[in-house]
Design a protein around this motif. Structure first.
Motif, PDB file in Angstrom:
ATOM      1  N   ILE A 171     -10.953  10.141 -16.819  1.00 33.51           N
ATOM      2  CA  ILE A 171      -9.907  10.334 -15.815  1.00 33.51           C
ATOM      3  C   ILE A 171      -9.045   9.085 -15.666  1.00 33.51           C
ATOM      4  O   ILE A 171      -7.820   9.172 -15.535  1.00 33.51           O
ATOM      5  CB  ILE A 171     -10.534  10.710 -14.457  1.00 33.51           C
ATOM      6  N   ARG A 172      -9.666   7.904 -15.713  1.00 32.29           N
ATOM      7  CA  ARG A 172      -8.948   6.677 -15.378  1.00 32.29           C
ATOM      8  C   ARG A 172      -8.344   5.954 -16.581  1.00 32.29           C
ATOM      9  O   ARG A 172      -7.544   5.037 -16.396  1.00 32.29           O
ATOM     10  CB  ARG A 172      -9.892   5.725 -14.650  1.00 32.29           C
ATOM     11  N   ARG A 173      -8.685   6.341 -17.794  1.00 30.71           N
ATOM     12  CA  ARG A 173      -8.201   5.601 -18.963  1.00 30.71           C
ATOM     13  C   ARG A 173      -6.669   5.624 -19.054  1.00 30.71           C
ATOM     14  O   ARG A 173      -6.024   4.577 -19.095  1.00 30.71           O
ATOM     15  CB  ARG A 173      -8.810   6.175 -20.248  1.00 30.71           C
ATOM     16  N   TRP A 174      -6.073   6.828 -19.113  1.00 28.46           N
ATOM     17  CA  TRP A 174      -4.623   6.878 -19.305  1.00 28.46           C
ATOM     18  C   TRP A 174      -3.879   6.355 -18.081  1.00 28.46           C
ATOM     19  O   TRP A 174      -2.834   5.717 -18.208  1.00 28.46           O
ATOM     20  CB  TRP A 174      -4.163   8.291 -19.637  1.00 28.46           C
ATOM     21  N   ARG A 175      -4.394   6.614 -16.904  1.00 28.25           N
ATOM     22  CA  ARG A 175      -3.764   6.083 -15.677  1.00 28.25           C
ATOM     23  C   ARG A 175      -3.704   4.560 -15.749  1.00 28.25           C
ATOM     24  O   ARG A 175      -2.673   3.953 -15.418  1.00 28.25           O
ATOM     25  CB  ARG A 175      -4.573   6.536 -14.463  1.00 28.25           C
ATOM     26  N   SER A 176      -4.776   3.912 -16.199  1.00 30.02           N
ATOM     27  CA  SER A 176      -4.807   2.455 -16.317  1.00 30.02           C
ATOM     28  C   SER A 176      -3.805   1.967 -17.355  1.00 30.02           C
ATOM     29  O   SER A 176      -3.066   0.993 -17.132  1.00 30.02           O
ATOM     30  CB  SER A 176      -6.216   1.989 -16.694  1.00 30.02           C
ATOM     31  N   ILE A 177      -3.764   2.629 -18.499  1.00 27.25           N
ATOM     32  CA  ILE A 177      -2.830   2.245 -19.562  1.00 27.25           C
ATOM     33  C   ILE A 177      -1.390   2.334 -19.074  1.00 27.25           C
ATOM     34  O   ILE A 177      -0.567   1.430 -19.302  1.00 27.25           O
ATOM     35  CB  ILE A 177      -3.040   3.154 -20.794  1.00 27.25           C
ATOM     36  N   GLY A 225      -7.318  12.563  -5.586  1.00 30.60           N
ATOM     37  CA  GLY A 225      -8.201  13.615  -5.096  1.00 30.60           C
ATOM     38  C   GLY A 225      -9.121  13.128  -3.977  1.00 30.60           C
ATOM     39  O   GLY A 225      -8.975  12.017  -3.462  1.00 30.60           O
ATOM     40  N   THR A 226     -10.055  13.948  -3.613  1.00 29.96           N
ATOM     41  CA  THR A 226     -10.985  13.629  -2.529  1.00 29.96           C
ATOM     42  C   THR A 226     -12.348  13.278  -3.117  1.00 29.96           C
ATOM     43  O   THR A 226     -12.505  13.174  -4.317  1.00 29.96           O
ATOM     44  CB  THR A 226     -11.120  14.836  -1.577  1.00 29.96           C
ATOM     45  N   LEU A 227     -13.337  13.128  -2.258  1.00 31.18           N
ATOM     46  CA  LEU A 227     -14.688  12.798  -2.717  1.00 31.18           C
ATOM     47  C   LEU A 227     -15.459  14.034  -3.169  1.00 31.18           C
ATOM     48  O   LEU A 227     -16.585  13.915  -3.652  1.00 31.18           O
ATOM     49  CB  LEU A 227     -15.457  12.084  -1.604  1.00 31.18           C
ATOM     50  N   SER A 228     -14.867  15.209  -3.020  1.00 26.16           N
ATOM     51  CA  SER A 228     -15.492  16.433  -3.503  1.00 26.16           C
ATOM     52  C   SER A 228     -14.711  16.967  -4.691  1.00 26.16           C
ATOM     53  O   SER A 228     -13.497  16.769  -4.785  1.00 26.16           O
ATOM     54  CB  SER A 228     -15.518  17.495  -2.398  1.00 26.16           C
ATOM     55  N   THR A 272       0.857  -1.179   0.000  1.00 21.24           N
ATOM     56  CA  THR A 272       0.000   0.000   0.000  1.00 21.24           C
ATOM     57  C   THR A 272       0.896   1.233   0.000  1.00 21.24           C
ATOM     58  O   THR A 272       1.528   1.564   1.003  1.00 21.24           O
ATOM     59  CB  THR A 272      -0.935  -0.016   1.221  1.00 21.24           C
ATOM     60  N   TRP A 273       0.937   1.896  -1.157  1.00 14.69           N
ATOM     61  CA  TRP A 273       1.831   3.024  -1.395  1.00 14.69           C
ATOM     62  C   TRP A 273       1.133   4.341  -1.075  1.00 14.69           C
ATOM     63  O   TRP A 273      -0.051   4.363  -0.744  1.00 14.69           O
ATOM     64  CB  TRP A 273       2.307   2.982  -2.849  1.00 14.69           C
ATOM     65  N   PRO A 274       1.838   5.484  -1.180  1.00 18.77           N
ATOM     66  CA  PRO A 274       1.224   6.772  -0.830  1.00 18.77           C
ATOM     67  C   PRO A 274      -0.072   7.053  -1.578  1.00 18.77           C
ATOM     68  O   PRO A 274      -1.011   7.630  -1.004  1.00 18.77           O
ATOM     69  CB  PRO A 274       2.313   7.785  -1.202  1.00 18.77           C
ATOM     70  N   ASN A 275      -0.160   6.672  -2.853  1.00 19.45           N
ATOM     71  CA  ASN A 275      -1.390   6.934  -3.598  1.00 19.45           C
ATOM     72  C   ASN A 275      -2.585   6.197  -3.003  1.00 19.45           C
ATOM     73  O   ASN A 275      -3.705   6.712  -2.981  1.00 19.45           O
ATOM     74  CB  ASN A 275      -1.220   6.565  -5.072  1.00 19.45           C
ATOM     75  N   ALA A 276      -2.344   4.982  -2.499  1.00 20.65           N
ATOM     76  CA  ALA A 276      -3.434   4.229  -1.871  1.00 20.65           C
ATOM     77  C   ALA A 276      -3.865   4.869  -0.559  1.00 20.65           C
ATOM     78  O   ALA A 276      -5.069   4.903  -0.241  1.00 20.65           O
ATOM     79  CB  ALA A 276      -3.007   2.786  -1.638  1.00 20.65           C
ATOM     80  N   PHE A 277      -2.908   5.384   0.212  1.00 19.66           N
ATOM     81  CA  PHE A 277      -3.288   6.017   1.474  1.00 19.66           C
ATOM     82  C   PHE A 277      -4.027   7.331   1.245  1.00 19.66           C
ATOM     83  O   PHE A 277      -4.879   7.717   2.054  1.00 19.66           O
ATOM     84  CB  PHE A 277      -2.060   6.212   2.369  1.00 19.66           C
ATOM     85  N   ARG A 278      -3.736   8.023   0.143  1.00 22.55           N
ATOM     86  CA  ARG A 278      -4.544   9.192  -0.181  1.00 22.55           C
ATOM     87  C   ARG A 278      -5.997   8.789  -0.413  1.00 22.55           C
ATOM     88  O   ARG A 278      -6.933   9.462   0.017  1.00 22.55           O
ATOM     89  CB  ARG A 278      -3.975   9.888  -1.421  1.00 22.55           C
ATOM     90  N   ALA A 279      -6.172   7.669  -1.122  1.00 25.05           N
ATOM     91  CA  ALA A 279      -7.531   7.175  -1.374  1.00 25.05           C
ATOM     92  C   ALA A 279      -8.197   6.734  -0.078  1.00 25.05           C
ATOM     93  O   ALA A 279      -9.380   7.031   0.163  1.00 25.05           O
ATOM     94  CB  ALA A 279      -7.487   6.023  -2.378  1.00 25.05           C
ATOM     95  N   VAL A 335     -12.467   5.998  -5.342  1.00 27.90           N
ATOM     96  CA  VAL A 335     -12.663   7.397  -4.963  1.00 27.90           C
ATOM     97  C   VAL A 335     -13.128   8.224  -6.165  1.00 27.90           C
ATOM     98  O   VAL A 335     -14.090   9.001  -6.071  1.00 27.90           O
ATOM     99  CB  VAL A 335     -11.361   7.987  -4.372  1.00 27.90           C
ATOM    100  N   VAL A 336     -12.440   8.057  -7.320  1.00 19.78           N
ATOM    101  CA  VAL A 336     -12.790   8.850  -8.504  1.00 19.78           C
ATOM    102  C   VAL A 336     -14.209   8.529  -8.973  1.00 19.78           C
ATOM    103  O   VAL A 336     -14.999   9.429  -9.292  1.00 19.78           O
ATOM    104  CB  VAL A 336     -11.781   8.597  -9.636  1.00 19.78           C
ATOM    105  N   LEU A 337     -14.552   7.243  -8.993  1.00 22.51           N
ATOM    106  CA  LEU A 337     -15.876   6.848  -9.463  1.00 22.51           C
ATOM    107  C   LEU A 337     -16.970   7.329  -8.512  1.00 22.51           C
ATOM    108  O   LEU A 337     -18.023   7.823  -8.947  1.00 22.51           O
ATOM    109  CB  LEU A 337     -15.932   5.329  -9.625  1.00 22.51           C
ATOM    110  N   ALA A 338     -16.740   7.200  -7.203  1.00 19.88           N
ATOM    111  CA  ALA A 338     -17.738   7.681  -6.236  1.00 19.88           C
ATOM    112  C   ALA A 338     -17.935   9.184  -6.358  1.00 19.88           C
ATOM    113  O   ALA A 338     -19.066   9.686  -6.233  1.00 19.88           O
ATOM    114  CB  ALA A 338     -17.307   7.304  -4.819  1.00 19.88           C
TER     115      ALA A 338
END
Length: 417
Positions: free
Chosen positions: A362-368, A413-416, A55-62, A330-333
């Motif tokens: 938002i998630r397409r290029w991140r996934s690729i 990002g956050t939920l807002s 669990t890296w920093p990006n996961a803890f942000r989520a 988080v992004v989808l919610a």
């Protein structure tokens, strides 16, 4: 038939398929925004397979966005060092200190989180009627007329009507197939994993140790004071792999034999020896979805989309599969929740479809990027080619670690908005 029609008409607003990391993250994110959803899980209880994940920093942000970050921190050790070592020579190719700061002055965070613990924490934050167990989806139909809802048929013969359908149902996703996403490919490698339990506590330092070369990649890291997670990935071949995955015992012996012929510490042998490897799934092929196939694929179509492994199955070489699933949640919610709660001159159907398209964009290029980078890193780390091995130990180790850190610095990002 009347009973079926009644079930269809009763319906649900948002249906999420799969109570894994992505599914529960989406459900919890929507719940935080005041939007109800129902999660369909094919198993009779939460699935504890997978042992643990980095669990890296990006996961803890989520996780912080979902409001459960501190609960996970309290239950898992903070790793202090990542050390990458050649299993052929014993030379340390790269060592990274995790005690420094990341962007924004925050401390760098890496913890190995037990998957079952995280799922339990997410479940506990949801309303009690959110997850419906033993609910296996078998097919999806379009409702004739109306507002474009989907009819979801379950294995028990029942059906649900959904105004939005979110597929978080893993690498063999029914929802992904409905969207027409490319079938995941075999990377040519396999993996086995384990969790070593020390009832009286282990004496290992909070370090993430990895070893590469000899055609395999091996690593281990403590989760907490009593549990140590380890993994072993390799290129199966007829010469040395005949029948090793037929049972947990033969798989364990195969890993121990390979490690004994390499330059790994004695503690590594001990933790593999004391681990239980299931006879049901002693090893698994490492599969990924072609990143090129996602360039123009339908990540969302109308009121249907996918997240987690249903979207971006990848090899585990970046340790980002679970982290990316939490980002997706988080992004989808955020996108879907704001669409459902929004007002304006368009219909709810149009708002939902627009929200899912925004998420997909938002998630397409991140996934690729994640899939392609993970595959490349894994190939370079395990290759036995003489030129690749030389470059890896002299040059590429530093490049690969920098790439890993770049992937883990992402902020969903956050939920807002």
């Amino acid at each position: 038939m009347a009973n079926m029609q009644q079930q269809e008409e009763s319906g649900e607003q948002i249906v999420i398929v799969g109570a894994g990391l992505a599914g529960l993250a989406v459900a919890l994110g929507l719940h935080r925004k005041g939007v109800r959803s129902v999660v369909l899980e094919s198993s009779p209880a939460l699935r504890a397979s997978g042992f643990a994940f980095g669990t890296w920093p990006n996961a803890f942000r989520a996780l912080d966005a979902l409001g459960v970050g501190d609960k996970i921190r309290d239950l898992h050790l903070q790793a202090q060092v990542l050390r990458v070592t050649s299993s052929s020579t014993g030379v340390v190719a790269r060592e990274l200190d995790f005690s420094g700061k990341q962007g924004g002055g925050r401390p760098f965070e890496f913890r190995c989180v037990r998957r079952d613990v995280l799922l339990q924490v997410l479940e506990a934050e949801l309303p009690g009627d959110t997850i419906r167990y033993s609910s296996k989806i078998v097919s999806i139909d379009d409702e004739h007329g109306g507002d474009g809802a989907k009819i979801i048929h379950l294995a028990d013969g029942s059906a649900l009507r959904a105004k939005a359908l979110i597929g978080c149902d893993g690498i063999n996703s029914v929802v992904s197939r409905w969207l027409g996403l490319a079938k995941p490919s075999h990377s040519g490698r396999s993996a086995t994993r384990g969790l070593a339990h020390y009832p009286g506590g282990h004496a290992l330092q909070p370090k993430f140790l990895q070893f590469f070369g000899h055609g395999f990649r091996f690593g281990y890291v403590p989760c907490n004071a009593d549990d140590v997670y380890w993994f072993y990935t390799w290129f199966p071949s007829p010469d040395d792999n005949e029948g090793v995955d037929k049972s947990g015992a033969t798989m364990k012996q195969y890993v121990l034999t390979k490690l004994r012929s390499s330059k790994v510490p004695a503690e590594a042998l001990d933790l593999v020896q004391r681990s239980e490897i299931s006879d049901d799934a002693p090893a698994a092929p490492l599969r990924f979805r072609s990143p090129l196939s996602l360039l123009f694929a339908d990540i969302s179509r109308g009121n249907v989309c996918v997240a987690g492994d249903a979207l971006h199955p990848m090899t585990p070489d970046l340790g980002q599969g679970g982290c990316a699933a939490l980002e997706d949640g988080v992004v989808l919610a955020r996108c879907l929740g704001e669409a459902v709660l929004g007002t304006g001159g368009v219909t709810e159907k149009e708002r939902v479809e627009s929200g899912l398209r925004k998420y997909a964009g938002i998630r397409r290029w991140r996934s690729i990027e994640l899939i392609g980078t993970a595959y490349t890193v894994g190939f370079l780390q395990q290759s036995d080619n003489a030129v690749v091995s030389f470059l890896r130990e002299k040059v590429l180790a530093g490049v690969l670690v920098k790439r890993l850190l770049k992937m883990s610095s992402h902020d969903c990002g956050t939920l807002s908005s």
